[in-house]
Design a protein around this motif. Structure first.
Motif, PDB file in Angstrom:
ATOM      1  N   GLY A  59     -10.276  -0.401   1.614  1.00 59.18           N
ATOM      2  CA  GLY A  59      -8.877  -0.373   1.230  1.00 59.18           C
ATOM      3  C   GLY A  59      -8.392   0.956   0.700  1.00 59.18           C
ATOM      4  N   SER A  62      -5.208   1.962   3.025  1.00 57.53           N
ATOM      5  CA  SER A  62      -4.028   1.110   2.813  1.00 57.53           C
ATOM      6  C   SER A  62      -3.474   1.275   1.406  1.00 57.53           C
ATOM      7  CB  SER A  62      -4.374  -0.353   3.074  1.00 57.53           C
ATOM      8  OG  SER A  62      -5.394  -0.812   2.192  1.00 57.53           O
ATOM      9  N   ALA A  63      -4.317   1.714   0.460  1.00 56.12           N
ATOM     10  CA  ALA A  63      -3.863   1.939  -0.913  1.00 56.12           C
ATOM     11  C   ALA A  63      -2.951   3.155  -1.040  1.00 56.12           C
ATOM     12  CB  ALA A  63      -5.058   2.095  -1.847  1.00 56.12           C
ATOM     13  N   SER A  67       3.349  -0.992  -1.510  1.00 63.32           N
ATOM     14  CA  SER A  67       3.224  -2.429  -1.265  1.00 63.32           C
ATOM     15  C   SER A  67       4.434  -2.973  -0.517  1.00 63.32           C
ATOM     16  CB  SER A  67       3.042  -3.170  -2.591  1.00 63.32           C
ATOM     17  OG  SER A  67       4.119  -2.885  -3.473  1.00 63.32           O
ATOM     18  N   THR A  72      -1.123  -1.292  -0.439  1.00 66.77           N
ATOM     19  CA  THR A  72      -1.548  -1.824  -1.733  1.00 66.77           C
ATOM     20  C   THR A  72      -1.390  -0.804  -2.855  1.00 66.77           C
ATOM     21  OG1 THR A  72      -3.855  -1.193  -1.275  1.00 66.77           O
ATOM     22  CG2 THR A  72      -3.187  -3.437  -0.690  1.00 66.77           C
TER      23      THR A  72
END
Length: 432
Positions: A59, A62-63, A67, A72
């Motif tokens: 992740g 995607s972090a 959001s 994320t």
């Protein structure tokens, strides 16, 4: 007002995760990409692909996406990134660049992309699978500090039917630009000058500079000669970072790939590179921390022919003290800069520029102080100091050179009539 420098429980958890990931996956990365059978930068880059895949699954890519757009990222994305970057750079420099360049390459899309563009272009970075790469295609041969006035800037000419851009020019030093196979990163945010037609006069200035997104699919839809990548020269540091020289020759991409509007390019470039400036501060902190920890351990352990460990000598202790003070100063400035940037939604930029300049220049000095503690032992390739010094020496130069870019940004800020010398220190409340 209460002043605290304590990380939130969530940030402490992020720090521990990053530290554990770095200890398991990055500690030995340098040995992998500098193995004797690795003879080119691209081969070194490809050798880190499994670690990048692990980072994506964990992740870490995607972090880097808000959001609200399916990622994320938390409420303090730049500060969170600074915490993570320091932990990574304690052990390695190259692998984190491949992972974290997504935030830079995707920044224009996140800031100014349409709903449709975001859905398409961010998708590969949200799945937590594969090894997607993003790139901000900015730097060009001869230097890019004055890119707005450069008449030779890569051009995107509007096709006669108005449906395509035809791109010609070249980029280099842009991390991940060539992708794993030299057929392009998954998303390239390309900085270029838009011309309305073939042979149109080139008006230098910001008014026709834009960012155009290019995907691997776009490149594959063209003739092979439309996108050519050549292995970069060997570099002093960051030895597994891929920034090849790329030539665009009549590369056609849909008109819908324009991010924002023509003329908005300089604004998007500036905002993207302001956040990354703070990240260089965090990189420097990681390098300085590695140097301090190694020098401290050596000084406590080794007597160097004497009767007690060298840390008891004032000259050695003084160097360790100087190293620690510069490290802590750099970290506090970097965290303050990132926190202010987050809180102001990207409007408070002064700290990011200062963090980049101060921390990057302090890093080389701190590494050299550590080498003085070890003496001749620091020359050995068994030690981390040779590669720490090489990587540290690159920091003042890349991501906007301190001389031609970052100090000039600060100079321009200071020259402004509305500049408040206390605004960054007190969060814009200097009147109090």
């Amino acid at each position: 007002m209460t002043i605290t420098f304590t990380l939130t429980p969530e940030q402490q958890q992020l720090q521990q995760f990053a530290r554990s990931f770095a200890d398991v996956h990055l500690r030995t990365a340098h040995a992998v990409y500098t193995a004797p059978h690795i003879t080119t930068t691209q081969a070194a880059f490809n050798s880190i692909r499994p670690v990048v895949s692990t980072a994506v699954a964990a992740g870490l890519v995607s972090a880097q996406i808000p959001s609200a757009l399916g990622g994320t990222a938390g409420d303090s994305p730049l500060l969170d990134a600074a915490i993570l970057v320091e932990e990574f750079f304690v052990h390695d420099s190259s692998v984190p660049i491949a992972i974290l360049s997504a935030s830079l390459g995707l920044a224009p899309v996140i800031m100014a992309g349409t709903k449709e563009q975001r859905k398409e272009l961010l998708a590969p970075f949200l799945t937590k699978s594969g090894e997607p790469l993003a790139c901000l295609g900015f730097s060009e041969k001869g230097g890019s500090a004055n890119y707005i006035l450069n008449p030779a800037l890569t051009t995107a000419i509007v096709s006669p039917d108005g449906k395509e851009f035809v791109i010609n020019g070249g980029k280099l030093w842009a991390s991940n630009l060539g992708g794993w196979d030299y057929r392009g990163a998954d998303v390239i945010s390309l900085v270029c000058r838009v011309l309305p037609r073939v042979n149109a006069p080139i008006a230098t200035g910001p008014q026709n500079i834009a960012i155009i997104a290019i995907t691997r699919g776009d490149i594959a839809a063209n003739e092979e000669s439309a996108f050519t990548a050549v292995d970069q020269e060997d570099t002093l540091g960051f030895n597994a970072v891929s920034g090849p020289a790329v030539t665009f020759m009549n590369l056609r991409v849909p008109r819908e790939r324009l991010i924002g509007s023509v003329g908005q390019g300089p604004e998007l470039v500036s905002k993207a590179f302001t956040g990354s400036a703070a990240m260089v501060g965090a990189m420097a902190c990681g390098i300085m921390r590695a140097a301090f920890e190694d020098a401290l351990a050596f000084a406590k352990r080794e007597a160097c022919g004497g009767t007690h460990p060298v840390i008891h000598h004032q000259s050695v202790a003084d160097r360790l003290i100087e190293m620690k003070m510069r490290l802590e100063t750099a970290r506090l400035l970097t965290w303050k800069a990132a926190s202010a940037f987050d809180a102001s939604q990207g409007q408070d930029v002064e700290g990011c520029w200062m963090a980049k300049v101060y921390a990057s220049e302090a890093a080389t000095e701190v590494v050299q102080l550590g080498m003085a503690v070890l003496g001749m032992e620091s020359y050995s390739l068994r030690q981390r100091f040779p590669r720490l010094l090489r990587d540290a020496a690159c920091l003042p130069i890349f991501d906007g050179g301190n001389v031609g870019v970052r100090r000039r940004e600060l100079q321009n800020l200071f020259e402004g009539e509305a500049y408040d010398p206390l605004a960054f220190a007190y969060g814009g409340q200097s009147e109090a």
